[in-house]
Scaffold this active site. Structure first.
Site, PDB file in Angstrom:
ATOM      1  N   CYS A  94      79.019  66.032  32.182  1.00  0.00           N
ATOM      2  CA  CYS A  94      79.640  67.433  31.905  1.00  0.00           C
ATOM      3  C   CYS A  94      79.663  68.462  31.176  1.00  0.00           C
ATOM      4  CB  CYS A  94      80.544  67.272  32.958  1.00  0.00           C
ATOM      5  SG  CYS A  94      81.703  67.541  32.066  1.00  0.00           S
ATOM      6  N   ASP A  99     104.341  68.480  59.567  1.00  0.00           N
ATOM      7  CA  ASP A  99     104.036  66.800  60.060  1.00  0.00           C
ATOM      8  C   ASP A  99     104.698  65.932  59.523  1.00  0.00           C
ATOM      9  OD1 ASP A  99     101.600  67.533  58.107  1.00  0.00           O
ATOM     10  OD2 ASP A  99     101.058  65.688  58.330  1.00  0.00           O
ATOM     11  N   ASP A 141      99.916  74.095  51.910  1.00  0.00           N
ATOM     12  CA  ASP A 141      99.686  72.910  53.086  1.00  0.00           C
ATOM     13  C   ASP A 141     101.660  73.341  53.173  1.00  0.00           C
ATOM     14  OD1 ASP A 141     100.815  70.573  53.440  1.00  0.00           O
ATOM     15  OD2 ASP A 141     100.881  69.887  51.619  1.00  0.00           O
ATOM     16  N   CYS A 146      82.040  67.370  29.036  1.00  0.00           N
ATOM     17  CA  CYS A 146      81.740  66.395  27.669  1.00  0.00           C
ATOM     18  C   CYS A 146      80.572  66.521  26.491  1.00  0.00           C
ATOM     19  CB  CYS A 146      81.534  65.015  28.680  1.00  0.00           C
ATOM     20  SG  CYS A 146      83.542  63.909  29.296  1.00  0.00           S
ATOM     21  N   CYS A 197      79.345  60.422  30.427  1.00  0.00           N
ATOM     22  CA  CYS A 197      79.206  62.366  31.176  1.00  0.00           C
ATOM     23  C   CYS A 197      78.576  62.717  30.719  1.00  0.00           C
ATOM     24  CB  CYS A 197      80.841  62.236  31.071  1.00  0.00           C
ATOM     25  SG  CYS A 197      80.729  63.735  32.641  1.00  0.00           S
TER      26      CYS A 197
END
Lengths: 646, 646
Positions: free
Chosen positions: B276, B124, B89, B279, B274
């Site tokens: 995952c 930008d 960026d 978790c 969850c």
């Protein structure tokens, strides 16, 4: 065995099921363990998925001479090497699959008791959905007979008495009621597997609801044979506490992966749409390359990770009051589940579901689509509006949905109107008609809707609007060109705050509450910071506090005295036994076993008056359960006492 | 840099983005790496989450003298120790947050090039949603100016040219068009963070759609700053290919957990909803007890597991044609997302989205609620019905929704009617009016709806019905008492099969197709097993095969000759360059760079005629892209050749 309720949302609940082999927090899932062939051992399940309880089949053990002897000697806990609670099944499902089983219904119960099962199951007669009513009734009666006999031999084992009755609501309800009257401990809802296999979720919902109607609410309910998480949230919101899964291994053997939104064949998947440890370790192509045995093991693990995650999601949703949202979200995954949501919208079910709905939640109500408007809380609010709210004036000016709180958003317009005439101000909101005085009350200020609602919700809201206003003397603000269109008749001086506290107290406590509470000099204290009403004094006594979070009142002991005096028994009361009186007088909370009676209109989270048998007011508190629940539970806190009479 | 499309669903797509540091399969997520403070290293991310590409900030590197020198010497890949593709960026977001940045717009691009970034970004001008149009236009013009200058210095680096224009659709479209005309390689859609922070998803959708309208479809599109998975499916269905997440660490620092349906504060959670690996390893209370640093790390991991799982779900949905279903399911989680769905239903967006929709899918269309009826495929079908289908008779008998296929379900009734009179048979289905001849065509036979549809869908369907029938000479089967109510006028002999193949071919290939294909002796071969139409011979030549799966035709080379003769250029054509002619003549497929022109009405999965510049028919095949895509992509297969002229 003990079963106590800890948290609740809708008819769903988080309970503690206490056995001598440990405690299970429900809703929960029991993986099915095949004693002859354990793909994953219960011990490993406990470690990987936090499995608290498992289910195995006593009939399989019983039929095998060697296994039977071994288990009679060592016990079922040693057999499957698990020190947590174990439920056993009786062979009923085998009788459904193979036509018949060769075992005596009482003997198999005794056998389960003798091998040390924590929860044994009667050999019920499996009622299939295609049965005639006569056939279903025969089966149900035989089931009841066996249950009554089985209870006598259960010993220390908890006995699961299965509700049957095919797809016939009255049979289900009657079976449930009769089973509840004998000494059963655990209530499976049976005969549902063929419905789930054919995705007949609408029938399933009806069966659960009618079984629940008949069942003792203080006992655990088990949706027997339901192993796909797709159905867990919907079953949980109706009050199912246990599920069992043999699906995890059946699907794995077939190369299928379970997801919360359905099922996928591994062979069809290019990506694994999941983050469980299995799907995080392997890619789809890696899983496909594993040898059959290893692949089945990994798929079974995935299936259990996903199934237990759904259980955790349900618990989490109950704890934060978003269970309906989870249910509605899941319903959008499957047209047949949407059909089941439609079943829920029938008046008879709404009436039943409303009884379990909490008066308030810490969480905003989220619109998820056109099922939201049919939630029991909205149904209740609308009924109460018709019964408890009386518009003051002849003319009603209606504003469209706007920013919340409406009274702030439309403040200028409302002032203009009220300077000119006596008029009720009504918001035609996305939740139905909302008198301006109620605009900060849960769930109105605490709801999040999109700008544009769907036509289904629109039609439902219009129906409520018409029923409430009876289309009489309505002026729509948006259609008005000048204020001159209002009838000029300024007679009464309107105090907005008095209107507000009157309307809210009538809605919250019942018709006549405002008259009882505000008869005399009223002093309203507001927050300096937010200008919101905080405390209300009536003739110098602090009677109410208004909660900023939900716009509802906390009842003070002096307010309680006024309502107690004015409202006839049993209104707002929870009646407790003599033994508990001294404790409540010290400010202790009320426990289930001391409740003798209770106002049938009390809802969880309602303010209530705690009284003794002679209706003497002892204290004020917050009810945690409704009447049916308070009277049937033996364990747990049912009223949180806040203030007591000294 | 290469970007080629591999699979598609709606305007969503699975592409391969090939850089010299490796290939990324999109849609994908780039975690933001802070070069000064890596919570999780890119290497570890690759291992744990399968991260393929990351993004870091060149401005932070540039501003630090030591870091700058080091990175200029060693390169950015060494700096963050990652050998995969890296995007950088430019400092634009810093300029938005801090007001300004102290760097020359061209110098920062050169710097990114010099440190070896795979994708560098122009500096930008960040357009905020609250800007006036004049201000937004100024910013946009400055952005364009900088983009043009930056392109000149990009070297071998791919250059990301960010679309700006605040919330003004015409500015966004014009900016996108102009950027596409210069030599950019990668198109972020910028200025959207404030919209996401305020859940203004409706505005976000409009911005994405108007940017996409203007952008070269053969280049990757990046929704810059979108890190919450809640928005991924909706952005992906509109054609966003890249997302970046700094949210994973920001939310973790704040004790918040990301879920596909929203966000939860760990402190508020009693269960981790969850599965995952984080978790699955910890319980909620265990996570809460970790020391701050470790807790942040675990939450960040959870956030990335969940975010990447959503990416995998999107890819999986694109691959199996269920992306709209995923989008609709997710929308039910958040009222603001539902508002965004409403935006999509505007005619202008439907027209644009229809162009990308595949003609057929291997998957049934699932109704998820009242958004389903607004899907582009249904919009297309209805437009085509009005344009391409002509009822044969004056009278139309209408049947209600029923079992599929309708022609089988209503077979007896249809025979009765046709024995008595000449009448069109129309099903008033949940998807709109379906002439009986089209009942096996995708998506009618391949759709799953609940029995009861909502009023929103009902109203939409009624509108389509009225538009199609013009309410003329309609007889509702359900309202009929006897067949005598039908006008008795049996003139024509109706061959159901001829009606069917005529109607389907006109709908699929365009008006006049049936006339071109079936002019002469028609021989229809059916499957012995299913009695379904299989092959069609016209004057002895095999012109069409009907697919059992979607009820649509596969065009044979002899059928292609007839259509080619009858349909004027460019109808159904894909025109290829001279160089590719010999390959197609050998049966090879058509690649993007050889396409010169194409029928603008061709849709992905449509049958098409492959011709040379002089419109000489070479082969017949299946289009994989629409015209705009075919003409803009440089890489990848665009027509799968099936049969060629020998």
């Amino acid at each position: 065995m003990k079963f106590e309720i800890k948290k609740r949302d809708a008819a769903g609940r988080i309970c503690r099921f206490i056995t001598k082999h440990g405690t299970v927090t429900t809703p929960n899932l029991m993986p099915v363990i095949n004693p002859n062939k354990m793909l994953i051992t219960p011990k490993e399940m406990k470690k990987l998925f936090g499995t608290e309880m498992v289910i195995t089949n006593s009939y399989i053990i019983y039929k095998d001479d060697k296994l039977r002897e071994k288990t009679l000697n060592d016990g079922v806990h040693k057999l499957i090497d698990f020190d947590g609670p174990i439920m056993t099944d009786s062979g009923t499902f085998q009788s459904y699959v193979y036509g018949d089983v060769n075992v005596d219904p009482i003997e198999i119960v005794q056998f389960q008791r003798d091998i040390g099962s924590d929860v044994g199951t009667i050999l019920d007669v499996f009622g299939t959905p295609d049965q005639t009513k006569t056939k279903a009734e025969q089966g149900m009666k035989e089931t009841l007979k066996r249950a009554k006999q089985s209870v006598k031999v259960k010993g220390e084992m908890a006995l699961a008495c299965t509700v049957q009755g095919s797809i016939y609501p009255d049979l289900r309800e009657s079976c449930a009621k009769k089973l509840s009257s004998i000494d059963g401990d655990f209530f499976p809802i049976g005969g549902v597997v063929p419905l789930m296999e054919n995705q007949r979720y609408s029938d399933l919902v009806r069966i659960i609801l009618y079984s629940k109607r008949g069942l003792d609410p203080s006992k655990p309910v088990h949706l027997f044979g339901a192993g796909h998480p797709l159905i867990f949230p919907l079953a949980a919101v109706l009050g199912c506490d246990f599920f069992d899964s043999s699906a995890y291994v059946k699907y794995a053997n077939d190369g299928r992966m379970i997801f919360s939104w359905g099922t996928g064949k591994l062979d069809d998947l290019s990506e694994l749409p999941c983050c469980c440890p299995v799907c995080s370790q392997f890619t789809a192509s890696e899983l496909k390359k594993l040898d059959k045995k290893e692949a089945v093991l990994q798929l079974a693990k995935h299936n259990l990770y996903v199934s237990f995650a759904e259980i955790k999601k349900i618990k989490s949703a109950i704890a934060n009051g978003s269970l309906w949202e989870l249910v509605e979200r899941r319903a959008s995954a499957n047209p047949h589940l949407l059909e089941a949501m439609h079943e829920l919208q029938k008046e008879e079910h709404k009436v039943w579901l409303e009884q379990s709905e909490s008066t308030s939640k810490n969480k905003a109500l989220f619109y998820t689509g056109n099922n939201t408007i049919h939630r029991p809380i909205i149904y209740r609010y609308h009924r109460r509006l018709l019964e408890r709210y009386k518009p003051l004036f002849d003319t009603t000016v209606v504003f469209p949905e706007g920013k919340k709180p409406y009274s702030k958003h439309y403040a200028r317009q409302i002032d203009e109107i009220r300077n000119k005439t006596d008029a009720n101000i009504l918001i035609s909101s996305h939740l139905g008609p909302v008198p301006i005085e109620l605009d900060e009350m849960y769930p109105f200020a605490q709801s999040v809707f999109p700008k544009n609602i769907d036509k289904e919700t629109e039609a439902e809201v219009a129906k409520m609007f018409d029923e409430f206003t009876k289309k009489e003397n309505i002026i729509f603000w948006e259609g008005m060109k000048t204020l001159d269109e209002l009838p000029a008749s300024k007679k009464k001086k309107v105090d907005k705050d008095i209107l507000k506290i009157s309307a809210v107290s009538d809605m919250q406590f019942g018709k006549g509450a405002s008259k009882a509470l505000f008869d005399g000099e009223i002093n309203i204290i507001k927050s300096k910071k937010t200008d919101k009403i905080r405390n209300i004094y009536s003739n110098g006594k602090h009677v109410l506090s208004m909660r900023a979070g939900d716009g509802l009142f906390t009842l003070k002991i002096d307010g309680a005295r006024l309502l107690h005096k004015s409202f006839k028994y049993p209104k707002l009361r929870v009646v407790i036994e003599k033994d508990a009186v001294p404790f409540v007088k010290e400010g202790k909370s009320v426990f289930a076993k001391f409740v003798i009676d209770c106002d049938p209109e009390l809802r969880p989270f309602d303010e209530c008056l705690i009284v003794d048998k002679k209706d003497k007011l002892l204290a004020v508190g917050r009810a945690l359960l409704n009447r049916t629940e308070m009277l049937s539970f033996d364990y747990g806190m049912v009223v949180k006492t806040r203030e007591h009479i000294k």
